[in-house]
Design an enzyme around this catalytic site. Structure first.
Site, PDB file in Angstrom:
ATOM      1  N   ARG A 115       0.820  -1.208   0.000  1.00 11.88           N
ATOM      2  CA  ARG A 115       0.000   0.000   0.000  1.00 11.88           C
ATOM      3  C   ARG A 115       0.853   1.256   0.000  1.00 11.88           C
ATOM      4  NH1 ARG A 115      -2.001   2.039   4.573  1.00 11.88           N
ATOM      5  NH2 ARG A 115      -1.933  -0.003   5.580  1.00 11.88           N
ATOM      6  N   TYR A 144     -15.472  20.383 -13.387  1.00 13.04           N
ATOM      7  CA  TYR A 144     -15.942  19.010 -13.445  1.00 13.04           C
ATOM      8  C   TYR A 144     -17.010  18.788 -12.371  1.00 13.04           C
ATOM      9  CZ  TYR A 144     -16.094  13.972 -12.946  1.00 13.04           C
ATOM     10  OH  TYR A 144     -16.534  12.673 -12.835  1.00 13.04           O
ATOM     11  N   ASP A 146      -6.483  21.904 -11.766  1.00  4.44           N
ATOM     12  CA  ASP A 146      -6.840  20.679 -12.476  1.00  4.44           C
ATOM     13  C   ASP A 146      -6.409  20.869 -13.929  1.00  4.44           C
ATOM     14  OD1 ASP A 146      -8.076  18.605 -13.909  1.00  4.44           O
ATOM     15  OD2 ASP A 146      -9.813  18.566 -12.581  1.00  4.44           O
ATOM     16  N   LYS A 150      -8.043  10.093 -18.377  1.00  2.00           N
ATOM     17  CA  LYS A 150      -8.361  10.770 -19.625  1.00  2.00           C
ATOM     18  C   LYS A 150      -7.157  10.773 -20.574  1.00  2.00           C
ATOM     19  CE  LYS A 150     -12.398  11.684 -17.713  1.00  2.00           C
ATOM     20  NZ  LYS A 150     -12.214  11.497 -16.263  1.00  2.00           N
TER      21      LYS A 150
END
Length: 368
Positions: free
Chosen positions: A45, A96, A167, A192
């Site tokens: 992790r 978004y 972003d 994306k």
């Protein structure tokens, strides 16, 4: 890597293993949750070879240190968690919808306060950010395609003592590097353009501030919002071709935007690459290209917009973007989309197909 290299070269060569005899050319995914004690890795992790290679590459492209997350929203949530309880975030009126919805949820519980502002209005942003803990920026915005003056509003955020976040999903690191324009943190939905093939969910955060990087890494480690090794490896493989994909997609987007301007069914084309677009001058000043996303409006006819999306043969009616295939969507079909986004607005994510085929398919659907 050498700072003199063009980003299109860095995207191919960064994050590779050392060039020693019989070493692999590229990093491979390591499928292990457990590591032998005595080293720095500790546990699955905490770190992974595939994450590290992708993070190194993104960090070199953006000018900082990268961290990858299970999704773009996981990355966004980790960044928002930097805001102290009761703190205030200044966010775009249009961005978004998932990010804005998360901010609204946190505001509803009293976790933080949110003020919305027209991110393209630099004076309004500077006024709003006074006393804020975080300034959240998208540029260009999704799906309104507004362009923020990043140097000006990042400077305003810094002067106010706010952590400034950009972003950069639409622009990608090849077209815009917000850390160099004054931002503290850059984030991506790597699902994306970075991964680029519509087959990965992944998020990324990059910062040049070691204390911010450490705080974000602790949140990823503690909350477990980690990417799988296969997803990280697929994203890195996709990233290697970003320069080629983006070059073709941008060229297609510019071609389509110019033709859509003259189409009788279209009342507005939102694309910063058009000389008449409100964000054109800013985008030209702070970006090295105008991207492959544009939005169109159909004169208030939401029903026709929906039918257009449903009647294409090549364009994929889907709620994503940045893949090699062209996609389109009427954004207000989603209940969480900002109500000030026009009901007839269609967001187009332009892919790498032949531009004439894309135009013929879209024009046919507009007339159908």
């Amino acid at each position: 890597m050498s700072p003199e290299l063009d980003p299109s070269t860095v995207v191919v060569h960064a994050g590779r293993p050392a060039r020693v005899p019989d070493a692999p050319l590229g990093e491979s995914p390591v499928f292990s949750s457990t590591y032998i004690a005595g080293g720095d890795r500790g546990y699955g992790r905490f770190d992974n070879d595939a994450w590290a290679a992708l993070e190194t590459t993104l960090g070199q492209l953006e000018g900082g240190r990268g961290l990858t997350f299970a999704s773009g929203m996981a990355a966004a949530a980790a960044v928002m968690d930097l805001v102290p309880v009761g703190g205030r975030v200044v966010a775009p009126a249009h961005a978004y919808s998932g990010v804005l919805a998360l901010l609204d949820q946190q505001a509803a519980t009293g976790r933080l306060k949110v003020d919305r502002v027209n991110i393209a209005d630099s004076e309004a942003v500077a006024a709003a950010v006074a006393g804020a803990d975080m300034l959240w920026i998208e540029s260009p915005t999704n799906p309104a395609m507004e362009v923020a003056d990043l140097p000006a509003i990042c400077a305003a955020g810094r002067a106010a003592g706010a952590t400034t976040v950009v972003d950069n999903t639409f622009a990608t690191p090849l077209l815009q590097q917000p850390l160099g324009l004054g931002a503290d943190i850059v984030m991506h939905s790597a699902t994306k353009f970075i991964a680029g093939h519509s087959d990965v969910l992944l998020g990324a955060v990059i910062t040049a501030d070691d204390s911010l990087w450490t705080a974000l890494e602790l949140r990823r480690r503690s909350l477990g919002a980690i990417p799988g090794p296969m997803e990280a490896w697929l994203a890195l493989r996709g990233l290697r071709t970003l320069a080629l994909r983006l070059d073709r997609a941008q060229s297609n987007a510019a071609y389509l935007a110019a033709k859509l301007l003259d189409h009788p069914r279209i009342s507005r084309v939102r694309y910063p690459g058009l000389p008449g677009d409100p964000g054109h001058a800013r985008a030209a000043a702070q970006m090295s290209g105008f991207g492959a996303i544009l939005s169109i409006e159909l004169g208030g006819d939401a029903e026709r917009a929906q039918r257009t999306c449903e009647n294409t043969a090549l364009w994929v009616h889907a709620t994503s973007l940045g893949g090699v295939e062209s996609m389109l969507e009427r954004r207000r079909r989603w209940a969480i989309e900002v109500p000030t986004i026009p009901d007839d607005l269609i967001r187009l994510s332009v892919g790498i197909e032949h531009p004439d085929d894309l135009w013929n398919d879209l024009a046919g659907a507009l007339e159908a």
